[in-house]
Motif scaffolding. Sequence first.
Motif, mmCIF file in Angstrom:
data_model
loop_
_atom_site.group_PDB
_atom_site.id
_atom_site.type_symbol
_atom_site.label_atom_id
_atom_site.label_comp_id
_atom_site.label_asym_id
_atom_site.label_seq_id
_atom_site.Cartn_x
_atom_site.Cartn_y
_atom_site.Cartn_z
ATOM 1 N N LYS A 226 0.807 -1.223 0.000
ATOM 2 C CA LYS A 226 0.000 0.000 0.000
ATOM 3 C C LYS A 226 0.841 1.275 0.000
ATOM 4 C CE LYS A 226 -3.726 2.328 2.498
ATOM 5 N NZ LYS A 226 -4.686 2.257 3.629
ATOM 6 N N PRO A 227 1.922 1.398 0.785
ATOM 7 C CA PRO A 227 2.713 2.640 0.754
ATOM 8 C C PRO A 227 3.239 2.984 -0.639
ATOM 9 C CG PRO A 227 3.307 1.332 2.667
ATOM 10 C CD PRO A 227 2.418 0.487 1.831
ATOM 11 N N ALA A 228 3.637 1.974 -1.409
ATOM 12 C CA ALA A 228 4.144 2.245 -2.750
ATOM 13 C C ALA A 228 3.033 2.746 -3.666
ATOM 14 C CB ALA A 228 4.789 0.986 -3.324
ATOM 15 N N VAL A 229 1.831 2.174 -3.539
ATOM 16 C CA VAL A 229 0.704 2.607 -4.366
ATOM 17 C C VAL A 229 0.276 4.023 -3.986
ATOM 18 C CG1 VAL A 229 -1.647 2.079 -5.050
ATOM 19 C CG2 VAL A 229 -0.034 0.215 -4.640
ATOM 20 N N VAL A 230 0.219 4.297 -2.692
ATOM 21 C CA VAL A 230 -0.148 5.645 -2.235
ATOM 22 C C VAL A 230 0.875 6.662 -2.729
ATOM 23 C CG1 VAL A 230 -0.390 7.105 -0.185
ATOM 24 C CG2 VAL A 230 -1.441 4.841 -0.228
ATOM 25 N N ARG A 231 2.146 6.281 -2.694
ATOM 26 C CA ARG A 231 3.176 7.206 -3.158
ATOM 27 C C ARG A 231 2.962 7.577 -4.625
ATOM 28 N NH1 ARG A 231 7.405 4.325 -2.065
ATOM 29 N NH2 ARG A 231 7.636 3.389 -4.133
ATOM 30 N N GLN A 232 2.675 6.599 -5.479
ATOM 31 C CA GLN A 232 2.465 6.898 -6.890
ATOM 32 C C GLN A 232 1.208 7.730 -7.113
ATOM 33 O OE1 GLN A 232 5.875 5.849 -7.849
ATOM 34 N NE2 GLN A 232 4.521 6.334 -9.554
ATOM 35 N N LEU A 233 0.151 7.448 -6.373
ATOM 36 C CA LEU A 233 -1.059 8.260 -6.481
ATOM 37 C C LEU A 233 -0.786 9.710 -6.100
ATOM 38 C CD1 LEU A 233 -3.824 5.880 -5.067
ATOM 39 C CD2 LEU A 233 -3.826 6.948 -7.333
ATOM 40 N N ALA A 234 -0.061 9.911 -4.991
ATOM 41 C CA ALA A 234 0.236 11.270 -4.534
ATOM 42 C C ALA A 234 1.102 12.010 -5.536
ATOM 43 C CB ALA A 234 0.928 11.213 -3.171
ATOM 44 N N LEU A 235 2.060 11.324 -6.151
ATOM 45 C CA LEU A 235 2.941 11.984 -7.111
ATOM 46 C C LEU A 235 2.194 12.338 -8.402
ATOM 47 C CD1 LEU A 235 6.215 9.918 -6.585
ATOM 48 C CD2 LEU A 235 5.550 12.106 -5.576
ATOM 49 N N VAL A 236 1.206 11.532 -8.793
ATOM 50 C CA VAL A 236 0.367 11.896 -9.934
ATOM 51 C C VAL A 236 -0.490 13.110 -9.586
ATOM 52 C CG1 VAL A 236 -1.608 11.138 -11.319
ATOM 53 C CG2 VAL A 236 0.332 9.604 -10.977
ATOM 54 N N PHE B 15 5.218 -0.482 -9.645
ATOM 55 C CA PHE B 15 3.957 0.226 -9.855
ATOM 56 C C PHE B 15 4.289 1.646 -10.317
ATOM 57 C CE2 PHE B 15 -0.046 2.258 -8.679
ATOM 58 C CZ PHE B 15 -0.959 1.307 -9.106
ATOM 59 N N SER B 16 3.865 2.011 -11.525
ATOM 60 C CA SER B 16 4.301 3.245 -12.174
ATOM 61 C C SER B 16 3.154 4.250 -12.289
ATOM 62 C CB SER B 16 4.849 2.924 -13.565
ATOM 63 O OG SER B 16 3.809 2.376 -14.373
ATOM 64 N N ASN B 17 3.481 5.397 -12.921
ATOM 65 C CA ASN B 17 2.463 6.414 -13.171
ATOM 66 C C ASN B 17 1.374 5.892 -14.098
ATOM 67 O OD1 ASN B 17 3.743 8.225 -11.539
ATOM 68 N ND2 ASN B 17 4.624 9.458 -13.200
ATOM 69 N N ASP B 18 1.770 5.087 -15.106
ATOM 70 C CA ASP B 18 0.774 4.540 -16.035
ATOM 71 C C ASP B 18 -0.217 3.640 -15.299
ATOM 72 O OD1 ASP B 18 1.952 5.858 -18.138
ATOM 73 O OD2 ASP B 18 3.223 4.162 -18.725
ATOM 74 N N ASN B 19 0.308 2.822 -14.381
ATOM 75 C CA ASN B 19 -0.595 1.983 -13.593
ATOM 76 C C ASN B 19 -1.539 2.840 -12.750
ATOM 77 O OD1 ASN B 19 2.327 0.077 -13.195
ATOM 78 N ND2 ASN B 19 0.585 -0.615 -14.416
ATOM 79 N N HIS C 91 -5.103 -4.032 -5.860
ATOM 80 C CA HIS C 91 -4.308 -5.001 -5.117
ATOM 81 C C HIS C 91 -3.028 -5.255 -5.899
ATOM 82 C CE1 HIS C 91 -7.457 -6.266 -2.187
ATOM 83 N NE2 HIS C 91 -8.245 -5.810 -3.142
ATOM 84 N N VAL C 92 -1.906 -4.976 -5.296
ATOM 85 C CA VAL C 92 -0.614 -5.151 -5.954
ATOM 86 C C VAL C 92 0.186 -6.182 -5.172
ATOM 87 C CG1 VAL C 92 1.519 -4.031 -6.704
ATOM 88 C CG2 VAL C 92 -0.644 -2.791 -6.803
#
Length: 453
Positions: free
Chosen positions: A318-328, A374-378, A365-366
């Motif tokens: 979850k922290p990695a997914v939240v990080r990408q969402l916040a950066l987008v 997990f990238s910006n495109d994801n 779910h990753v």
Amino acid sequence: VVVTTDPRTPEQYNGLIATQQKAAAASKGKGKVVPMLSDESNYVELLSEHEQELEEGESVAQHFQRMQYNKKLAAKKMSKAKAEAALQHRAINDFSGRIPDRLEVKVWGPLNVEQLNSCFTGALSNCVYYSVHNNAIFVRADANQAVAFEYSSHQRAKMPASLVYKFAPRGFPRTPYELEQLYKHYANKHAPHHDRVVTYLLMNELLLVAQKLDESLLNRTMQALLYDPIYRDLQSPIWGEEDKDFVDGTTVLHVMHAPDPSQLFNLKQIAQYVLIFGQPGLENTWQGIAFDFAYHMHWQTLFGFALCRALCATSTAKPAVVRQLALVMAQPRMYQEAVASYNAVFLDQPMVAQYGSHLNLMQVHVPDKMAQNFSNDNTLRVLLHNRIPLDWVDHTYMYGVVYLEQQFYSPTISMDIFHEINDERLQHLSHYGTPPAIPQWDGDSLLGRLDAC
């Protein structure tokens, strides 16, 4: 004064007065009596050098009586002067002064007396309890008892029966005079140890509040607490395990539960939880949420936090997914460009955003092994799949900026990534400007008095 018509000689009169005084003193059980004329050697021992000078026609007994009277008169004058000085000191220090602007006023009692709200807009630590019913502060063990009573009965709790709340009826001293009284009770080694601990905790808590506030918001009591040298470096009277038990209390009451998972966008509930368990200044901060020491919370950042929480399933990734969402979210118009590209490809099925009071959201779910990939495109695919409105993502821009800024102070991955994203953010800002916020959900806001408690 001896009346001239009195047939007795002055010596006889003096001896009679001395005898009567001696008898009266003995009848009252006093050990010290006025010496008789025959005990003139005792007078010499009792009188100082300047008192041994007798006036013309004055006997030794008369001189002693005059000196004793003068001493009593001087003592009364001194006592009266001290009392007047104490009254004058209290008159100067026993008023709170004007309540500073931006600090909330509480109307109290049947006479509608205005008082400073002891909640201090929520700037209290989680070690104290603020009673809305009493406008009073309770510490640790007393706080546990008060909160248990008020939450169960919905009535105001009784004030603790101690001298502490006699000196400061609201817990926090309202005036410099009440602060002085609390300090004297704290410094009194003969006072009950329980009272000294409570007094120390109250003064220390008010000191912490005063240190968080701007100087323009300090009232007379907080100014005295901050700048008077007598209140510096207060020594804790907490000694051993018994004191720690008293300070911690005998019961732990969990009155604030985690936000309800079925109400992911109940921002008020999330704000309450964040303010209670995310005290300003702690190392374990809430990523992306902005609020100050007066507990003014930025609603844009809170909405971004809620959106990330709604889209991310609970897992170690979850922290990695939240990080990408916040950066987008921190990059203006990135999501709009993704939506435009999607609509250009799928002309027959363009992306139609969800609106209304009920939304259907699918959490991502990753697998743990793929979290770092997990990238910006994801991230953009997750937003598109859930048909997140464009203005929602614009509204979360501040959340992304605060999250990005926090990474520069405590990075979790390579700093090069954050520098690259920040450069892209600045380029987007120069072309498109700051994303617009939703007016109804914008700005800094305070929770209501009941909510802040």
